[in-house]
Design a protein around this motif. Structure first.
Motif, PDB file in Angstrom:
ATOM      1  N   LEU A 105       0.825  -1.205   0.000  1.00 54.56           N
ATOM      2  CA  LEU A 105       0.000   0.000   0.000  1.00 54.56           C
ATOM      3  C   LEU A 105       0.862   1.259   0.000  1.00 54.56           C
ATOM      4  O   LEU A 105       0.662   2.171  -0.802  1.00 54.56           O
ATOM      5  N   TYR A 106       1.846   1.302   0.911  1.00 50.17           N
ATOM      6  CA  TYR A 106       2.620   2.530   1.079  1.00 50.17           C
ATOM      7  C   TYR A 106       3.704   2.700   0.023  1.00 50.17           C
ATOM      8  O   TYR A 106       4.246   3.792  -0.133  1.00 50.17           O
ATOM      9  N   SER A 107       4.048   1.657  -0.696  1.00 49.50           N
ATOM     10  CA  SER A 107       5.098   1.778  -1.716  1.00 49.50           C
ATOM     11  C   SER A 107       4.533   2.019  -3.113  1.00 49.50           C
ATOM     12  O   SER A 107       5.286   2.217  -4.055  1.00 49.50           O
ATOM     13  N   ARG A 108       3.207   2.025  -3.258  1.00 52.27           N
ATOM     14  CA  ARG A 108       2.633   2.284  -4.581  1.00 52.27           C
ATOM     15  C   ARG A 108       2.973   3.706  -5.037  1.00 52.27           C
ATOM     16  O   ARG A 108       2.918   4.641  -4.281  1.00 52.27           O
ATOM     17  N   ARG A 109       3.348   3.835  -6.311  1.00 52.36           N
ATOM     18  CA  ARG A 109       3.676   5.133  -6.883  1.00 52.36           C
ATOM     19  C   ARG A 109       2.948   5.304  -8.227  1.00 52.36           C
ATOM     20  O   ARG A 109       2.712   4.319  -8.935  1.00 52.36           O
ATOM     21  N   SER A 110       2.632   6.522  -8.566  1.00 49.39           N
ATOM     22  CA  SER A 110       2.136   6.826  -9.912  1.00 49.39           C
ATOM     23  C   SER A 110       3.348   6.991 -10.815  1.00 49.39           C
ATOM     24  O   SER A 110       4.219   7.824 -10.558  1.00 49.39           O
ATOM     25  N   ILE A 111       3.413   6.205 -11.874  1.00 51.40           N
ATOM     26  CA  ILE A 111       4.574   6.169 -12.759  1.00 51.40           C
ATOM     27  C   ILE A 111       4.260   6.971 -14.019  1.00 51.40           C
ATOM     28  O   ILE A 111       3.266   6.713 -14.700  1.00 51.40           O
ATOM     29  N   ARG A 112       5.125   7.910 -14.334  1.00 48.03           N
ATOM     30  CA  ARG A 112       4.923   8.762 -15.507  1.00 48.03           C
ATOM     31  C   ARG A 112       5.876   8.445 -16.652  1.00 48.03           C
ATOM     32  O   ARG A 112       5.704   8.952 -17.752  1.00 48.03           O
ATOM     33  N   ARG A 113       6.876   7.624 -16.376  1.00 49.85           N
ATOM     34  CA  ARG A 113       7.842   7.254 -17.422  1.00 49.85           C
ATOM     35  C   ARG A 113       8.022   5.736 -17.401  1.00 49.85           C
ATOM     36  O   ARG A 113       8.365   5.153 -16.368  1.00 49.85           O
ATOM     37  N   PHE A 114       7.761   5.120 -18.549  1.00 52.00           N
ATOM     38  CA  PHE A 114       7.825   3.663 -18.663  1.00 52.00           C
ATOM     39  C   PHE A 114       8.874   3.257 -19.699  1.00 52.00           C
ATOM     40  O   PHE A 114       9.165   4.001 -20.650  1.00 52.00           O
ATOM     41  N   LEU A 115       9.408   2.047 -19.522  1.00 54.40           N
ATOM     42  CA  LEU A 115      10.236   1.448 -20.556  1.00 54.40           C
ATOM     43  C   LEU A 115       9.344   0.969 -21.697  1.00 54.40           C
ATOM     44  O   LEU A 115       8.184   0.619 -21.472  1.00 54.40           O
ATOM     45  N   PRO A 116       9.868   0.925 -22.913  1.00 50.40           N
ATOM     46  CA  PRO A 116       9.032   0.476 -24.038  1.00 50.40           C
ATOM     47  C   PRO A 116       8.821  -1.030 -24.076  1.00 50.40           C
ATOM     48  O   PRO A 116       8.067  -1.533 -24.925  1.00 50.40           O
ATOM     49  N   ASP A 117       9.468  -1.783 -23.174  1.00 48.15           N
ATOM     50  CA  ASP A 117       9.383  -3.242 -23.190  1.00 48.15           C
ATOM     51  C   ASP A 117       7.938  -3.712 -23.130  1.00 48.15           C
ATOM     52  O   ASP A 117       7.160  -3.240 -22.296  1.00 48.15           O
ATOM     53  N   PRO A 118       7.567  -4.674 -23.973  1.00 53.21           N
ATOM     54  CA  PRO A 118       6.211  -5.231 -23.869  1.00 53.21           C
ATOM     55  C   PRO A 118       6.024  -5.972 -22.556  1.00 53.21           C
ATOM     56  O   PRO A 118       6.973  -6.523 -21.982  1.00 53.21           O
ATOM     57  N   VAL A 119       4.804  -5.989 -22.068  1.00 54.24           N
ATOM     58  CA  VAL A 119       4.475  -6.682 -20.825  1.00 54.24           C
ATOM     59  C   VAL A 119       3.862  -8.033 -21.176  1.00 54.24           C
ATOM     60  O   VAL A 119       2.893  -8.087 -21.943  1.00 54.24           O
ATOM     61  N   PRO A 120       4.397  -9.133 -20.652  1.00 53.67           N
ATOM     62  CA  PRO A 120       3.812 -10.446 -20.947  1.00 53.67           C
ATOM     63  C   PRO A 120       2.335 -10.483 -20.560  1.00 53.67           C
ATOM     64  O   PRO A 120       1.934  -9.963 -19.513  1.00 53.67           O
ATOM     65  N   ARG A 121       1.543 -11.102 -21.401  1.00 56.04           N
ATOM     66  CA  ARG A 121       0.106 -11.143 -21.135  1.00 56.04           C
ATOM     67  C   ARG A 121      -0.224 -11.909 -19.858  1.00 56.04           C
ATOM     68  O   ARG A 121      -1.263 -11.662 -19.233  1.00 56.04           O
ATOM     69  N   GLU A 122       0.652 -12.811 -19.455  1.00 54.32           N
ATOM     70  CA  GLU A 122       0.404 -13.509 -18.198  1.00 54.32           C
ATOM     71  C   GLU A 122       0.358 -12.519 -17.040  1.00 54.32           C
ATOM     72  O   GLU A 122      -0.499 -12.619 -16.154  1.00 54.32           O
ATOM     73  N   VAL A 145     -12.838  -4.758 -18.877  1.00 56.21           N
ATOM     74  CA  VAL A 145     -11.530  -4.145 -19.077  1.00 56.21           C
ATOM     75  C   VAL A 145     -10.970  -4.604 -20.414  1.00 56.21           C
ATOM     76  O   VAL A 145     -10.939  -5.806 -20.693  1.00 56.21           O
ATOM     77  N   VAL A 146     -10.546  -3.667 -21.230  1.00 61.01           N
ATOM     78  CA  VAL A 146      -9.887  -3.984 -22.495  1.00 61.01           C
ATOM     79  C   VAL A 146      -8.414  -3.632 -22.354  1.00 61.01           C
ATOM     80  O   VAL A 146      -8.067  -2.462 -22.159  1.00 61.01           O
ATOM     81  N   ALA A 147      -7.550  -4.638 -22.415  1.00 59.29           N
ATOM     82  CA  ALA A 147      -6.104  -4.422 -22.336  1.00 59.29           C
ATOM     83  C   ALA A 147      -5.572  -4.164 -23.741  1.00 59.29           C
ATOM     84  O   ALA A 147      -5.579  -5.055 -24.583  1.00 59.29           O
ATOM     85  N   VAL A 148      -5.115  -2.977 -23.994  1.00 66.45           N
ATOM     86  CA  VAL A 148      -4.606  -2.595 -25.311  1.00 66.45           C
ATOM     87  C   VAL A 148      -3.084  -2.671 -25.280  1.00 66.45           C
ATOM     88  O   VAL A 148      -2.420  -1.839 -24.656  1.00 66.45           O
ATOM     89  N   ASP A 149      -2.525  -3.689 -25.921  1.00 60.82           N
ATOM     90  CA  ASP A 149      -1.072  -3.821 -26.027  1.00 60.82           C
ATOM     91  C   ASP A 149      -0.599  -3.798 -27.470  1.00 60.82           C
ATOM     92  O   ASP A 149       0.587  -4.023 -27.742  1.00 60.82           O
ATOM     93  N   ASP A 150      -1.509  -3.518 -28.399  1.00 59.79           N
ATOM     94  CA  ASP A 150      -1.156  -3.395 -29.807  1.00 59.79           C
ATOM     95  C   ASP A 150      -0.623  -1.987 -30.064  1.00 59.79           C
ATOM     96  O   ASP A 150      -1.344  -0.999 -29.836  1.00 59.79           O
ATOM     97  N   PRO A 151       0.633  -1.837 -30.520  1.00 60.55           N
ATOM     98  CA  PRO A 151       1.211  -0.499 -30.697  1.00 60.55           C
ATOM     99  C   PRO A 151       0.418   0.396 -31.639  1.00 60.55           C
ATOM    100  O   PRO A 151       0.285   1.598 -31.398  1.00 60.55           O
ATOM    101  N   GLU A 152      -0.131  -0.181 -32.696  1.00 60.39           N
ATOM    102  CA  GLU A 152      -0.886   0.641 -33.654  1.00 60.39           C
ATOM    103  C   GLU A 152      -2.157   1.189 -33.014  1.00 60.39           C
ATOM    104  O   GLU A 152      -2.496   2.371 -33.177  1.00 60.39           O
ATOM    105  N   LEU A 153      -2.863   0.342 -32.261  1.00 60.18           N
ATOM    106  CA  LEU A 153      -4.069   0.815 -31.593  1.00 60.18           C
ATOM    107  C   LEU A 153      -3.726   1.823 -30.499  1.00 60.18           C
ATOM    108  O   LEU A 153      -4.436   2.817 -30.310  1.00 60.18           O
ATOM    109  N   ASN A 154      -2.627   1.588 -29.794  1.00 54.97           N
ATOM    110  CA  ASN A 154      -2.220   2.542 -28.761  1.00 54.97           C
ATOM    111  C   ASN A 154      -1.869   3.907 -29.356  1.00 54.97           C
ATOM    112  O   ASN A 154      -2.067   4.935 -28.722  1.00 54.97           O
TER     113      ASN A 154
END
Length: 551
Positions: A105-122, A145-154
């Motif tokens: 709970l206390y370590s959660r942060r809002s992240i504004r900068r991400f790596l471009p690495d894809p996230v495994p669907r698992e 919930v719709v998980a959008v991981d397609d770069p073109e759609l994003n």
């Protein structure tokens, strides 16, 4: 049963609280067959600790220290993932470690900068599965919930809102439009799901950013194929953090935000009218915003350009002179700099001066002064706010006193009082540099359009130049000059800039609008731009007004 080691909690384990709730057990993890386990090298493993609700300092109890787990993570969540969505290995038994609830709970942060690495669907599935265990109104669970991981759609989502272009995955969270509408229970249910997913992502070594500025949400709904009866509530950006803040923002003390039986506090207004804000509430609000969320803000280029133009024209001396190169370093006082965005720029532009700051609270004053080199003094206004180590400015002590875009946020009675105080702080041969937004410019029309088009409202989104935080009201130039005269000052120079919005501002203001509307606005601005250069128009209708005042 496998032995538990430090940092591990078995499924269904309980921990006991210390302090006044000693002996009360809290279920840290649900039964193994009821929720997914969180496995893999990316899983954070913490040492369980007690939650001391009976701390001697109530404010410290409301703002727990940040755990070591909030530091940047070295492991990738994609490495070592084990088990399926149900959290079981091949043998059906869970081999995952579990994070302590309070640490997560206390370590959660809002992240504004991400790596471009894809996230495994698992891992995406595990995050969404955690979301489905949130409470919902009447337990209807009418979320999708719709998980959008397609770069073109994003990229198409990014065209609707730039905030959806920062992470490799966007989780579009929706709820049944016509279910649980009373009390916005549908939105509440979806929000609970988002919170669950945010916490689960942090435990998995991922980061999230809660996005509410989505542009045209109906267009967003269509792009991801959601039916008409689904209301898009928010988008949760998901990915591997590029930067994880080691410390989270300070929290308002528990005593200020919680009440028993009846409300006993003082509510912060949402009005953009300065008349609705007492000086005390404005001080409280600005202190919270500066210390908790505006450290990363940057000035708008067109606003900075106007300020630099004024400085070059009205105060060309000491331009670019580094400290030590001039014979003397002269004192400059910046008045109510708030976040210190412009103070920092001033100290770079005029390095022949030492910059002190005067503010309502010592915390804000010190924060703004810390942005200057060399660091200036932190001083108090009004004098009633002074305390030991936080004194008011000395009279007749400054060669230059500046106040840029700050009168607009004060109550009418405070504006004249502040100008009189600035006159006292200035040396007899000194100058006051005053900047404000004119009510005789296009500013009022833009603010009215912002309100009517259904965009974000309230004081947080009021149209105002940085470093404004709080209410804002454009000022009539004649009235300002009346206050100047009443303070025993005279105007030695005037400058008006920005008769029409520049192309950069139009692009910024319409960044979340539809492409058609954005193109139309940019085209109109380009056609009208020559009018702003006609003699007399800028002097009469310039948005940014600057005055040089002397005794």
């Amino acid at each position: 049963m496998r032995a538990r080691t430090k940092g591990q909690v078995t499924a269904g384990a309980r921990t006991n609280l210390s302090g006044p709730l000693r002996g009360v057990g809290i279920l840290l993890d649900p039964p193994r067959d009821a929720s997914p386990t969180l496995a893999g090298r990316g899983l954070l493993q913490w040492s369980p600790r007690d939650l001391h609700l009976g701390a001697a300092n109530a404010e410290e109890a409301s703002m727990p220290t940040d755990p070591a787990a909030s530091r940047p993570r070295e492991d990738s969540p994609a490495q070592g993932a084990a088990g399926g969505v149900d959290g079981r290995g091949e043998g059906g038994a869970s081999d995952a470690h579990h994070a302590d609830f309070w640490e997560a709970l206390y370590s959660r942060r809002s992240i504004r900068r991400f790596l471009p690495d894809p996230v495994p669907r698992e891992l995406i599935d595990r995050v969404m599965h955690a979301g489905t265990w949130a409470p919902s109104s009447c337990n209807y669970q009418m979320w999708d919930v719709v998980a959008v991981d397609d770069p073109e759609l994003n990229s198409q989502l990014t065209a609707l809102s730039s905030q959806m272009g920062n992470a490799p995955v966007n989780l579009v969270v929706s709820y049944a439009r016509d279910f649980s509408e009373e009390g916005w229970a549908n939105v509440q249910s979806a929000s609970a799901m988002i919170q669950n997913m945010s916490l689960a992502a942090g435990v998995l070594g991922l980061g999230t950013f809660w996005i509410t500025q989505m542009g045209d949400r109906e267009k967003l709904r269509e792009l991801v194929g959601l039916p008409r009866d689904r209301l898009v509530v928010a988008v949760l950006a998901l990915g591997v953090p590029k930067v994880v803040p080691a410390q989270g923002p300070r929290r308002r003390p528990l005593s200020e935000v919680t009440h028993y039986n009846t409300y006993a506090g003082r509510a912060i207004p949402s009005s953009t009218d300065p008349a609705d804000w007492s000086p005390e509430l404005l001080s409280l609000y600005q202190r919270a915003r500066v210390l908790n969320g505006l450290r990363h803000n940057k000035p708008r280029e067109w606003e900075t350009r106007a300020l630099v133009t004024f400085l070059d024209r009205c105060l060309p001396e000491a331009h670019g002179a580094a400290a030590g190169e001039s014979e003397t370093i002269r004192p400059w006082l910046d008045v109510l700099p708030c976040s210190g965005i412009l103070t920092e720029r001033l100290s770079r532009e005029r390095r022949g001066f030492r910059f002190d700051v005067v503010e309502r609270t010592v915390e804000v004053a010190r924060f703004a002064a810390g942005r200057t080199r060399p660091r200036g003094a932190s001083l108090a206004w009004p004098e009633e706010s002074a305390a030991e180590g936080f004194e008011p400015p000395a009279p007749e002590a400054y060669d230059v006193v500046s106040c840029f875009f700050r009168l607009e946020g004060l109550q009418a009675t405070e504006r004249a009082a502040l100008l009189s105080a600035m006159a006292r702080w200035m040396k007899p041969e000194g100058r006051i540099l005053l900047g404000f937004v004119s009510s005789r410019s296009f500013h009022g029309a833009m603010e009215a359009l912002r309100r009517r088009r259904g965009g974000p409202g309230g004081v947080e989104y009021v149209l105002a130049p940085d470093p404004n935080i709080g209410p804002f009201e454009a000022l009539d130039p004649r009235t300002v000059e009346e206050w100047v005269g009443a303070a025993g000052l005279r105007v030695s120079e005037r400058l008006a800039l920005g008769a029409l919005p520049c192309a950069e501002e139009v692009a910024f203001r319409t960044r979340n609008a539809s492409p058609r509307l954005s193109r139309l606005a940019r085209g109109l601005a380009a056609c009208l731009a020559p009018l702003g250069r006609i003699g007399g128009i800028e002097a009469a209708r310039g948005r940014y007004r600057f005055l040089v005042l002397e005794h």
